[in-house]
Write an enzyme that holds these catalytic residues in place. Structure first.
Site, short mmCIF file in Angstrom:
data_model
loop_
_atom_site.label_atom_id
_atom_site.label_comp_id
_atom_site.label_asym_id
_atom_site.label_seq_id
_atom_site.Cartn_x
_atom_site.Cartn_y
_atom_site.Cartn_z
N GLY A 119 -3.10 -15.10 -0.73
CA GLY A 119 -3.03 -14.46 -2.04
C GLY A 119 -4.37 -14.40 -2.74
O GLY A 119 -5.42 -14.21 -2.11
N ASP B 276 -6.05 -16.76 -4.11
CA ASP B 276 -6.89 -17.89 -3.71
C ASP B 276 -7.75 -17.50 -2.49
O ASP B 276 -8.98 -17.67 -2.49
CB ASP B 276 -5.96 -19.07 -3.37
CG ASP B 276 -6.67 -20.41 -3.33
OD1 ASP B 276 -7.89 -20.44 -3.48
OD2 ASP B 276 -5.97 -21.42 -3.15
N TYR C 258 4.28 -18.82 -5.25
CA TYR C 258 4.93 -19.87 -6.05
C TYR C 258 6.23 -19.40 -6.70
O TYR C 258 6.94 -20.20 -7.31
CB TYR C 258 3.97 -20.47 -7.07
CG TYR C 258 3.05 -21.53 -6.50
CD1 TYR C 258 2.97 -21.75 -5.13
CD2 TYR C 258 2.25 -22.33 -7.32
CE1 TYR C 258 2.13 -22.72 -4.60
CE2 TYR C 258 1.41 -23.31 -6.80
CZ TYR C 258 1.36 -23.50 -5.44
OH TYR C 258 0.52 -24.47 -4.92
P1 ADP Z 1 0.70 -18.34 -6.62
O1 ADP Z 1 0.65 -19.26 -5.43
O2 ADP Z 1 0.19 -19.02 -7.90
O3 ADP Z 1 2.02 -17.69 -6.79
P2 ADP Z 1 -0.48 -15.94 -5.36
O4 ADP Z 1 -1.91 -15.76 -4.99
O5 ADP Z 1 0.52 -16.03 -4.27
O6 ADP Z 1 -0.44 -17.24 -6.33
O7 ADP Z 1 -0.03 -14.76 -6.32
C1 ADP Z 1 -0.40 -14.67 -7.69
C2 ADP Z 1 -0.58 -13.23 -8.07
O8 ADP Z 1 -1.89 -12.81 -7.70
C3 ADP Z 1 0.38 -12.24 -7.42
O9 ADP Z 1 0.89 -11.37 -8.41
C4 ADP Z 1 -0.52 -11.48 -6.44
O10 ADP Z 1 -0.09 -10.15 -6.28
C5 ADP Z 1 -1.82 -11.50 -7.18
N1 ADP Z 1 -3.05 -11.24 -6.39
C6 ADP Z 1 -3.25 -11.36 -5.05
N2 ADP Z 1 -4.53 -11.03 -4.74
C7 ADP Z 1 -5.15 -10.71 -5.92
C8 ADP Z 1 -6.46 -10.26 -6.27
N3 ADP Z 1 -7.43 -10.10 -5.36
N4 ADP Z 1 -6.72 -10.02 -7.59
C9 ADP Z 1 -5.76 -10.19 -8.53
N5 ADP Z 1 -4.52 -10.61 -8.26
C10 ADP Z 1 -4.21 -10.86 -6.97
#
Ligand code: ADP
Length: 179
Positions: free
Chosen positions: A41, A43, A129
């Site tokens: 994601g 991260d 999450y």
């Molecule tokens: P968590 O584990 O906190 O749920 P995730 O990374 O799985 O975190 O998802 C959190 C949000 O970030 C989701 O809505 C996802 O679509 C979004 N996301 C993923 N990549 C990016 C990015 N490069 N920039 C902004 N948002 C992103």
């Protein structure tokens, strides 16, 4: 795509459809895990774009409890700082909203400590999450609005959404947000 609103406390809220790794702000927030181990994601995207220095700093810090946030430099990113925030894994428990609100507010606290005037957030906890974004988005916006009203320093908070429906939801909430 970008929408803006001036809050009467002098802070600007922005809602952007885009990628958080390319934002030209002083600090971006990462939706990290408690081990600060990197992951998928947002991260994964931040560590890929920022380079290995960020993960090396995370390893030194070692970890971060749910609801809290720690800071590293931004590596190769435009942002000077990355604030690694650990949101709750959604469980449908009564404390989930308060934990998510605290995650946003602790992130802003870290930004203030680094004297940042601009901060960009992803939608914390609404990916892997599992927090339903319809519930998480108002918590995100209201907890940030409350924080900046009570803690002068930050001038701009940007919410960066990765999909059209998420962006549309945030725009609706921004329109309704009290100035
Ligand atoms: P968590 O584990 O906190 O749920 P995730 O990374 O799985 O975190 O998802 C959190 C949000 O970030 C989701 O809505 C996802 O679509 C979004 N996301 C993923 N990549 C990016 C990015 N490069 N920039 C902004 N948002 C992103």
């Amino acid at each position: 795509m970008i929408r803006r609103k001036d809050l009467n406390c002098g802070v600007v809220f922005e809602v952007v459809r885009g990628d958080i790794t390319t934002q030209d702000v002083e600090a971006i927030v990462n939706a990290a895990n408690a081990r600060l181990a990197g992951g998928g994601g947002v991260d994964g995207a931040i560590h890929r774009a920022g380079g290995p220095a960020i993960l090396a700093e995370c390893k030194k810090i070692g970890g971060c409890p749910t609801g809290f946030a720690v800071v590293t430099t931004g590596g190769k990113l435009k942002a000077k700082w990355v604030i690694h925030a650990v949101g709750p894994i959604y469980a449908g428990l009564p404390q989930d909203p308060a934990t998510l609100a605290r995650t946003y507010q602790n992130s802003l606290r870290r930004a203030m400590e680094k004297k940042c005037s601009s901060v960009a957030f992803p939608s914390i906890s609404t990916g892997v999450y599992g927090y339903p974004i319809e519930q998480a988005a108002p918590i995100a916006m209201n907890s940030c609005a409350e924080f900046v009203k009570n803690n002068p320093g930050i001038k701009m908070v940007r919410f960066v959404l990765f999909s059209d429906p998420d962006f549309a939801l945030y725009v609706k909430l921004l329109d309704r947000l009290k100035e």
